[in-house]
Design a protein around this motif. Structure first.
Motif, PDB file in Angstrom:
ATOM      1  N   HIS A 239      10.073 -22.285 -92.162  1.00  0.00           N
ATOM      2  CA  HIS A 239       8.895 -23.119 -91.887  1.00  0.00           C
ATOM      3  C   HIS A 239       8.230 -23.592 -93.185  1.00  0.00           C
ATOM      4  O   HIS A 239       7.690 -24.699 -93.239  1.00  0.00           O
ATOM      5  CB  HIS A 239       7.896 -22.342 -91.037  1.00  0.00           C
ATOM      6  N   LEU A 240       8.284 -22.764 -94.224  1.00  0.00           N
ATOM      7  CA  LEU A 240       7.744 -23.175 -95.521  1.00  0.00           C
ATOM      8  C   LEU A 240       8.561 -24.325 -96.100  1.00  0.00           C
ATOM      9  O   LEU A 240       8.016 -25.314 -96.600  1.00  0.00           O
ATOM     10  CB  LEU A 240       7.739 -21.993 -96.493  1.00  0.00           C
ATOM     11  N   GLU A 241       9.880 -24.208 -96.019  1.00  0.00           N
ATOM     12  CA  GLU A 241      10.753 -25.247 -96.556  1.00  0.00           C
ATOM     13  C   GLU A 241      10.619 -26.551 -95.771  1.00  0.00           C
ATOM     14  O   GLU A 241      10.802 -27.643 -96.321  1.00  0.00           O
ATOM     15  CB  GLU A 241      12.203 -24.757 -96.545  1.00  0.00           C
ATOM     16  N   ALA A 242      10.288 -26.435 -94.473  1.00  0.00           N
ATOM     17  CA  ALA A 242      10.091 -27.627 -93.640  1.00  0.00           C
ATOM     18  C   ALA A 242       8.688 -28.205 -93.807  1.00  0.00           C
ATOM     19  O   ALA A 242       8.341 -29.198 -93.154  1.00  0.00           O
ATOM     20  CB  ALA A 242      10.332 -27.287 -92.176  1.00  0.00           C
ATOM     21  N   ASN A 243       7.894 -27.568 -94.684  1.00  0.00           N
ATOM     22  CA  ASN A 243       6.532 -28.035 -94.969  1.00  0.00           C
ATOM     23  C   ASN A 243       5.635 -27.998 -93.724  1.00  0.00           C
ATOM     24  O   ASN A 243       4.729 -28.810 -93.562  1.00  0.00           O
ATOM     25  CB  ASN A 243       6.565 -29.467 -95.524  1.00  0.00           C
ATOM     26  N   GLU A 244       5.899 -27.017 -92.846  1.00  0.00           N
ATOM     27  CA  GLU A 244       5.132 -26.888 -91.603  1.00  0.00           C
ATOM     28  C   GLU A 244       3.957 -25.918 -91.744  1.00  0.00           C
ATOM     29  O   GLU A 244       2.945 -26.071 -91.063  1.00  0.00           O
ATOM     30  CB  GLU A 244       6.048 -26.401 -90.480  1.00  0.00           C
ATOM     31  N   ILE A 245       4.111 -24.914 -92.591  1.00  0.00           N
ATOM     32  CA  ILE A 245       3.068 -23.900 -92.753  1.00  0.00           C
ATOM     33  C   ILE A 245       2.800 -23.683 -94.233  1.00  0.00           C
ATOM     34  O   ILE A 245       3.570 -24.137 -95.103  1.00  0.00           O
ATOM     35  CB  ILE A 245       3.466 -22.555 -92.101  1.00  0.00           C
ATOM     36  N   GLU A 246       1.707 -22.984 -94.507  1.00  0.00           N
ATOM     37  CA  GLU A 246       1.385 -22.632 -95.889  1.00  0.00           C
ATOM     38  C   GLU A 246       0.652 -21.297 -95.909  1.00  0.00           C
ATOM     39  O   GLU A 246       0.092 -20.860 -94.888  1.00  0.00           O
ATOM     40  CB  GLU A 246       0.518 -23.711 -96.529  1.00  0.00           C
ATOM     41  N   GLU A 247       0.668 -20.655 -97.062  1.00  0.00           N
ATOM     42  CA  GLU A 247      -0.053 -19.400 -97.218  1.00  0.00           C
ATOM     43  C   GLU A 247      -1.535 -19.678 -97.432  1.00  0.00           C
ATOM     44  O   GLU A 247      -1.913 -20.738 -97.944  1.00  0.00           O
ATOM     45  CB  GLU A 247       0.500 -18.611 -98.408  1.00  0.00           C
ATOM     46  N   PHE A 248      -2.375 -18.742 -97.009  1.00  0.00           N
ATOM     47  CA  PHE A 248      -3.805 -18.840 -97.282  1.00  0.00           C
ATOM     48  C   PHE A 248      -4.360 -17.434 -97.459  1.00  0.00           C
ATOM     49  O   PHE A 248      -3.710 -16.440 -97.124  1.00  0.00           O
ATOM     50  CB  PHE A 248      -4.537 -19.593 -96.166  1.00  0.00           C
ATOM     51  N   ASP A 249      -5.551 -17.348 -97.991  1.00  0.00           N
ATOM     52  CA  ASP A 249      -6.184 -16.060 -98.275  1.00  0.00           C
ATOM     53  C   ASP A 249      -7.444 -15.896 -97.427  1.00  0.00           C
ATOM     54  O   ASP A 249      -8.451 -16.559 -97.690  1.00  0.00           O
ATOM     55  CB  ASP A 249      -6.530 -15.959 -99.763  1.00  0.00           C
ATOM     56  N   PRO A 250      -7.405 -15.010 -96.403  1.00  0.00           N
ATOM     57  CA  PRO A 250      -8.585 -14.795 -95.571  1.00  0.00           C
ATOM     58  C   PRO A 250      -9.539 -13.757 -96.144  1.00  0.00           C
ATOM     59  O   PRO A 250     -10.530 -13.405 -95.508  1.00  0.00           O
ATOM     60  CB  PRO A 250      -7.989 -14.315 -94.254  1.00  0.00           C
ATOM     61  N   GLY A 251      -9.221 -13.224 -97.306  1.00  0.00           N
ATOM     62  CA  GLY A 251     -10.096 -12.241 -97.939  1.00  0.00           C
ATOM     63  C   GLY A 251      -9.549 -10.834 -97.962  1.00  0.00           C
ATOM     64  O   GLY A 251     -10.113  -9.958 -98.623  1.00  0.00           O
ATOM     65  N   PHE A 252      -8.451 -10.603 -97.271  1.00  0.00           N
ATOM     66  CA  PHE A 252      -7.820  -9.289 -97.342  1.00  0.00           C
ATOM     67  C   PHE A 252      -6.350  -9.407 -96.942  1.00  0.00           C
ATOM     68  O   PHE A 252      -5.970 -10.320 -96.205  1.00  0.00           O
ATOM     69  CB  PHE A 252      -8.534  -8.275 -96.439  1.00  0.00           C
ATOM     70  N   ILE A 253      -5.542  -8.487 -97.443  1.00  0.00           N
ATOM     71  CA  ILE A 253      -4.114  -8.461 -97.143  1.00  0.00           C
ATOM     72  C   ILE A 253      -3.784  -7.107 -96.513  1.00  0.00           C
ATOM     73  O   ILE A 253      -4.127  -6.061 -97.076  1.00  0.00           O
ATOM     74  CB  ILE A 253      -3.266  -8.648 -98.424  1.00  0.00           C
ATOM     75  N   PRO A 254      -3.123  -7.079 -95.358  1.00  0.00           N
ATOM     76  CA  PRO A 254      -2.721  -5.798 -94.765  1.00  0.00           C
ATOM     77  C   PRO A 254      -1.737  -5.072 -95.681  1.00  0.00           C
ATOM     78  O   PRO A 254      -1.083  -5.686 -96.529  1.00  0.00           O
ATOM     79  CB  PRO A 254      -2.039  -6.208 -93.457  1.00  0.00           C
ATOM     80  N   PRO A 255      -1.622  -3.752 -95.533  1.00  0.00           N
ATOM     81  CA  PRO A 255      -0.675  -3.003 -96.371  1.00  0.00           C
ATOM     82  C   PRO A 255       0.759  -3.435 -96.124  1.00  0.00           C
ATOM     83  O   PRO A 255       1.083  -3.943 -95.039  1.00  0.00           O
ATOM     84  CB  PRO A 255      -0.904  -1.548 -95.947  1.00  0.00           C
ATOM     85  N   PRO A 256       1.636  -3.263 -97.108  1.00  0.00           N
ATOM     86  CA  PRO A 256       3.050  -3.646 -96.935  1.00  0.00           C
ATOM     87  C   PRO A 256       3.699  -2.882 -95.791  1.00  0.00           C
ATOM     88  O   PRO A 256       3.258  -1.792 -95.402  1.00  0.00           O
ATOM     89  CB  PRO A 256       3.679  -3.266 -98.288  1.00  0.00           C
ATOM     90  N   LEU A 257       4.761  -3.469 -95.259  1.00  0.00           N
ATOM     91  CA  LEU A 257       5.532  -2.811 -94.205  1.00  0.00           C
ATOM     92  C   LEU A 257       6.510  -1.830 -94.845  1.00  0.00           C
ATOM     93  O   LEU A 257       7.266  -2.190 -95.752  1.00  0.00           O
ATOM     94  CB  LEU A 257       6.300  -3.844 -93.385  1.00  0.00           C
TER      95      LEU A 257
END
Length: 292
Positions: A239-257
């Motif tokens: 989806h990133l390569e298709a330019n459909e979505i992008e990353e954003f910062d809501p103020g916090f990141i959940p812990p890694p999986l």
């Protein structure tokens, strides 16, 4: 007395029944019964009693179980130290979460097949909760899942973590998490519980959280602007390569999986142990080149 009789006895004892052992050994149920009967005749000892549900070991059966495990461990050691891995045969039942399936699983299957070209693979892709149950019920030999499995009988080999990143439809403007649904993993998973707990504290009563066991469907919902959510980058690449979505910062990141290669430690299987080690090496190499 033969190794095949002892191996059959071991699986009947471990699984608690002839039918389950026949499925595990790929034998007919009469063949399993015949092996146990011949073993009992040779030892002149009854090895099992019929319990309320499963078979129950007699006192003699309990004694034999310890010896059988030792003998079959020696057999595994001989195969490991002396035999050519390319001659190993059998069925290897592997389970993997969708995250792993979309990341390094194809490379693992390729490497495993090179080392064990005569071993057949039965692959299951499912949520970690179901993979955990399948390991404990001996329906899988090895699982790559969100772990570890906290059971004394399970060996967990740590695998590299997957960092999470927030994604939204590229057409959306600034995101207010109280106004748009958040989509996450299945409601039966740890990431879902951790995310909803943190968001409830941050967002409050207006919070809406969707859940889905299909990660590809979740990313399609994000691309359609229906929801936003945190996922490993490997799932979002298309989806990133298709330019459909992008990353954003809501103020916090959940812990890694956190992921593990998990399997039952007894009875010992060097094929499974080799599989877990191959997976660890493949995963480390993949993350070294793909994780940013």
């Amino acid at each position: 007395m033969t190794f095949e009789q002892l191996r059959t006895f071991l699986w009947v004892a471990r699984l608690g029944g002839f039918r389950k052992a026949s499925d595990r050994l790929h034998l007919s149920q009469p063949a399993v019964s015949t092996r146990i009967s011949n073993l009992e005749d040779e030892l002149d000892a009854k090895l099992f009693e019929r319990g309320p549900g499963d078979l129950v070991l007699t006192k003699q059966g309990q004694q034999l179980l310890g010896y059988a495990e030792q003998l079959l461990y020696v057999e595994e050691e001989i195969k490991h130290r002396v035999a050519n891995p390319a001659e190993t045969e059998g069925l290897f039942r592997i389970g993997a979460s969708e995250t792993i399936a979309q990341a390094w699983l194809p490379l693992f299957l390729q490497a495993f097949s090179v080392k064990f070209p005569r071993v057949n693979i039965d692959l299951t892709v499912d949520i970690s909760l179901n993979l955990r149950a399948a390991i404990l019920e001996r329906r899988l030999d090895l699982a790559f899942l969100m772990g570890p499995i906290s059971e004394y009988s399970v060996k967990n080999v740590a695998l590299p973590q997957f960092d999470l990143h927030w994604y939204k439809d590229k057409q959306l403007g600034p995101i207010d998490l109280s106004e748009i649904p958040i989509i996450s993993y299945s409601s039966q998973t740890r990431p879902y519980r951790e995310l909803t707990s943190e968001l409830a504290r941050r967002v409050g009563p207006k919070l809406r959280v969707f859940s889905s066991a299909s990660l590809s469907a979740s990313l399609r919902m994000i691309a359609a602007g229906i929801a936003v959510g945190p996922y490993p980058r490997v799932l979002a690449v298309r989806h990133l390569e298709a330019n459909e979505i992008e990353e954003f910062d809501p103020g916090f990141i959940p812990p890694p999986l956190e992921f593990t290669a998990s399997y039952l430690a007894e009875p010992r299987s060097l094929l499974v142990e080799n599989g877990a080690e191959i997976a660890r090496e493949i995963a480390i190499d993949w993350h070294r080149t793909h994780q940013n």
